[in-house]
Design an enzyme around this catalytic site. Structure first.
Site, PDB file in Angstrom:
ATOM      1  NE  ARG A 169      -0.494   6.938  -2.558  1.00  0.00           N
ATOM      2  CZ  ARG A 169      -1.270   6.218  -3.360  1.00  0.00           C
ATOM      3  NH1 ARG A 169      -2.436   6.685  -3.729  1.00  0.00           N
ATOM      4  NH2 ARG A 169      -0.871   5.047  -3.791  1.00  0.00           N
ATOM      5  NE  ARG A 213      -7.726   5.252  -9.987  1.00  0.00           N
ATOM      6  CZ  ARG A 213      -7.076   5.271  -8.827  1.00  0.00           C
ATOM      7  NH1 ARG A 213      -7.588   5.929  -7.815  1.00  0.00           N
ATOM      8  NH2 ARG A 213      -5.919   4.695  -8.680  1.00  0.00           N
ATOM      9  CE  LYS A 270      -5.985  -0.285  -8.594  1.00  0.00           C
ATOM     10  NZ  LYS A 270      -4.809   0.503  -8.143  1.00  0.00           N
ATOM     11  CG  ASN A 271      -2.551  -2.271  -7.170  1.00  0.00           C
ATOM     12  OD1 ASN A 271      -2.939  -1.417  -7.979  1.00  0.00           O
ATOM     13  ND2 ASN A 271      -2.853  -2.225  -5.880  1.00  0.00           N
ATOM     14  CB  CYS A 314      -6.621   7.072  -4.010  1.00  0.00           C
ATOM     15  SG  CYS A 314      -7.791   6.130  -4.977  1.00  0.00           S
ATOM     16  CG  ASP A 318      -4.760  -1.558  -1.448  1.00  0.00           C
ATOM     17  OD1 ASP A 318      -4.625  -0.409  -1.000  1.00  0.00           O
ATOM     18  OD2 ASP A 318      -4.055  -2.020  -2.359  1.00  0.00           O
TER      19      ASP A 318
HETATM   20  N1  EPU Z   1       6.013   6.147   0.869  1.00  0.00           N
HETATM   21  C1  EPU Z   1       6.924   7.135   1.184  1.00  0.00           C
HETATM   22  N2  EPU Z   1       7.891   7.431   0.257  1.00  0.00           N
HETATM   23  C2  EPU Z   1       7.973   6.796  -0.937  1.00  0.00           C
HETATM   24  C3  EPU Z   1       7.030   5.791  -1.233  1.00  0.00           C
HETATM   25  C4  EPU Z   1       6.059   5.479  -0.311  1.00  0.00           C
HETATM   26  O1  EPU Z   1       6.880   7.741   2.259  1.00  0.00           O
HETATM   27  O2  EPU Z   1       8.876   7.128  -1.722  1.00  0.00           O
HETATM   28  C5  EPU Z   1       4.945   5.851   1.849  1.00  0.00           C
HETATM   29  C6  EPU Z   1       3.571   6.207   1.250  1.00  0.00           C
HETATM   30  O3  EPU Z   1       3.288   7.576   1.420  1.00  0.00           O
HETATM   31  C7  EPU Z   1       2.660   5.307   2.028  1.00  0.00           C
HETATM   32  C8  EPU Z   1       3.512   4.057   2.259  1.00  0.00           C
HETATM   33  O4  EPU Z   1       4.869   4.448   2.071  1.00  0.00           O
HETATM   34  O5  EPU Z   1       2.340   5.902   3.238  1.00  0.00           O
HETATM   35  C9  EPU Z   1       3.187   2.897   1.326  1.00  0.00           C
HETATM   36  O6  EPU Z   1       3.416   3.269  -0.001  1.00  0.00           O
HETATM   37  P1  EPU Z   1       3.829   2.244  -1.139  1.00  0.00           P
HETATM   38  O7  EPU Z   1       4.904   2.883  -1.950  1.00  0.00           O
HETATM   39  O8  EPU Z   1       4.103   0.906  -0.556  1.00  0.00           O
HETATM   40  O9  EPU Z   1       2.500   2.178  -1.994  1.00  0.00           O
HETATM   41  P2  EPU Z   1       2.292   2.504  -3.516  1.00  0.00           P
HETATM   42  O10 EPU Z   1       3.315   1.830  -4.335  1.00  0.00           O
HETATM   43  O11 EPU Z   1       2.078   3.958  -3.696  1.00  0.00           O
HETATM   44  C10 EPU Z   1       0.808   0.377  -3.850  1.00  0.00           C
HETATM   45  C11 EPU Z   1      -0.558   0.115  -4.387  1.00  0.00           C
HETATM   46  C12 EPU Z   1      -1.588   0.689  -3.433  1.00  0.00           C
HETATM   47  C13 EPU Z   1      -1.410   0.008  -2.084  1.00  0.00           C
HETATM   48  C14 EPU Z   1       0.032   0.217  -1.575  1.00  0.00           C
HETATM   49  C15 EPU Z   1       0.335  -0.499  -0.275  1.00  0.00           C
HETATM   50  C16 EPU Z   1      -0.252   0.101  -6.756  1.00  0.00           C
HETATM   51  C17 EPU Z   1      -0.518   0.725  -8.069  1.00  0.00           C
HETATM   52  N3  EPU Z   1      -0.700   0.725  -5.684  1.00  0.00           N
HETATM   53  O12 EPU Z   1       0.909   1.800  -3.744  1.00  0.00           O
HETATM   54  O13 EPU Z   1      -2.866   0.350  -3.965  1.00  0.00           O
HETATM   55  O14 EPU Z   1      -2.304   0.547  -1.163  1.00  0.00           O
HETATM   56  O15 EPU Z   1       0.952  -0.256  -2.580  1.00  0.00           O
HETATM   57  O16 EPU Z   1       0.084  -1.837  -0.404  1.00  0.00           O
HETATM   58  O17 EPU Z   1       0.322  -0.971  -6.696  1.00  0.00           O
HETATM   59  C18 EPU Z   1      -5.134   0.623  -4.392  1.00  0.00           C
HETATM   60  O18 EPU Z   1      -5.046  -0.297  -5.225  1.00  0.00           O
HETATM   61  O19 EPU Z   1      -6.229   1.089  -3.992  1.00  0.00           O
HETATM   62  C19 EPU Z   1      -3.914   1.195  -3.841  1.00  0.00           C
HETATM   63  C20 EPU Z   1      -3.872   2.386  -3.245  1.00  0.00           C
END
Ligand code: EPU
Length: 417
Positions: free
Chosen positions: A121, A397, A22-23, A116, A305
């Protein structure tokens, strides 16, 4: 409402081919609009989030359809650069369209993304990086507006290796004038998969997998075919289910290195792990032991995850295990639900403590989020008697035909829609 019915206590046994990631799919779907492109993607999982991304593409004027695990996109007719709230709110990764739209149109307008509820976030790092590429962005807590701007290459230092911010920056930088270097980039396999796709469509990009990525515009192709990598979190989930049920499962089509930290802890808990480059076998005699402390970290550390599903596998592991969550502030929402099965588990702040119990009994639970819901399935499979999970569509999802996949390994589970 999805209702998952599980009659637990059966060992999972057999061979499972791991679904597409998915990701990895979602940023690649967004990347398909970077330039007028006809794109054929293989091994795309059939998931609600993928569906949501395809709806965004169609809203933007692209042709986008999924047939089985193949997705066909024609982004030549892209005609819009704004995404309305009802499409943005379906998932967090809709925010990745921001970088792709700015790259293609020079502007974009989106409402803030859903996804989620794992904590605050914010998207400050995305905005910080895109501004350095020259994007003029205004945010008012409801909507993000990127005014028409000319992007230029830049040297960007991310203070935290955010997966989404790295992806958004990679996408925008593809169409910027001059070279971009991202320092402090996320190193997840999905970042490498995005780089591979971007190279396929003609972008000059290298370094993904390390913390420094170089990107420069190249001559863009008009037709490409690409394949989505297997899903390391689904693989981790099935591995944890095998461990929790005293099972013996071979996961095929996935490189075990991509979830080696999960396999390491399952091994520490007493499972036999046998792997080669493209498959891994997890065998457990059902008597697991506690593993000390697990700390979630950006890749190559233990993935957040996979934290809930490992937690579920440890509920019957003899002794005390600790899980420290460092990525999301609210990722223990499954804990009170798992207690309904008789688990001895508590959490406070970012730390969860599990004392293994001899038996779990079936109960009714409500899925709290995607991976928390998956953890409830893992726990239900290892509990005696019937478990029912009420789920507002979180699990589908991210998990494709998960009831069928688990049934093929001997589980007694079915999904009522
Ligand atoms: N963060 C910030 N500011 C930002 C971006 C992120 O403070 O501008 C913080 C977030 O709040 C969080 C941490 O940094 O506490 C990690 O966020 P990250 O941006 O790395 O995650 P993401 O891109 O929102 C992706 C995956 C998530 C996975 C995370 C970490 C996708 C679509 N989602 O999320 O997947 O947990 O990386 O590996 O790629 C899931 O599949 O269940 C899922 C939540």
């Amino acid at each position: 409402m999805d209702i998952w019915h599980i009659r637990g206590g059966r060992r999972l046994e057999g061979v499972s081919f791991v679904q597409g990631s998915k990701n990895a799919s979602l940023p690649i779907l967004a990347a398909s609009i970077l330039a007028p492109l006809q794109c054929e993607l293989h091994n795309v999982p059939q998931l609600r989030d993928v569906d949501a991304a395809l709806r965004i593409l169609r809203h933007l004027g692209c042709r986008a359809e999924q047939r089985g695990n193949e997705v066909y996109i024609d982004s030549t007719g892209l005609s819009g650069c704004s995404i309305p709230h009802h499409l943005m709110e379906e998932m967090r990764s809709s925010v990745i369209f921001m970088g792709a739209l700015i790259a293609r149109c020079g502007e974009a307008r989106l409402s803030l993304p859903g996804g989620c509820q794992l904590g605050k976030r914010p998207i400050d790092l995305h905005v910080f990086a895109l501004r350095q590429l020259g994007a003029e962005i205004e945010e008012n807590g409801m909507e993000i507006q990127c005014f028409p701007s000319r992007l230029h290459g830049a040297e960007i230092f991310l203070p935290f290796p955010s997966v989404g911010a790295t992806e958004n920056t990679m996408l925008s930088a593809c169409m910027a004038k001059g070279e971009t270097v991202i320092h402090g980039a996320a190193r997840e396999p999905e970042i490498l998969a995005l780089q591979d796709f971007l190279q396929t469509i003609g972008v000059h990009i290298s370094g993904a997998g390390s913390d420094t990525i170089q990107i420069e515009r190249g001559p863009m192709k008009k037709n490409v075919v690409s394949r989505i990598i297997p899903d390391r979190i689904v693989a981790s989930t099935i591995a944890c289910a095998a461990a929790a049920t005293g099972g013996d499962v071979e996961l095929r089509g996935i490189d075990p290195k991509q979830f080696s930290t999960v396999l390491h802890f399952l091994n520490k808990a007493g499972c036999d792990i046998m792997n080669n480059n493209r498959s891994v076998r997890v065998r457990s005699d059902g008597r697991l032991r506690a593993i000390g402390e697990v700390v979630t970290e950006p890749y190559p550390g233990f993935p957040t995850d996979a934290q809930p599903v490992l937690m579920a596998a440890l509920l019957k592991a003899e002794g005390r295990s600790l899980i420290r969550e460092t990525i999301f502030e609210n990722r223990f929402r499954q804990v009170p639900e798992l207690r309904r099965l008789g688990a001895d588990i508590s959490s406070s702040g970012q730390l969860a403590e599990i004392w293994g119990v001899d038996r779990l009994h079936g109960a009714a639970m409500t899925a709290t989020d995607l991976r928390g819901g998956a953890a409830m399935i893992v726990a239900g499979l290892s509990a005696d008697g019937e478990t029912v999970i009420c789920d507002d569509g979180h699990i589908t999802r991210g998990y494709e035909h998960f009831d069928m996949r688990l049934r093929s390994l001997g589980a007694d589970i079915y999904l009522e829609y």
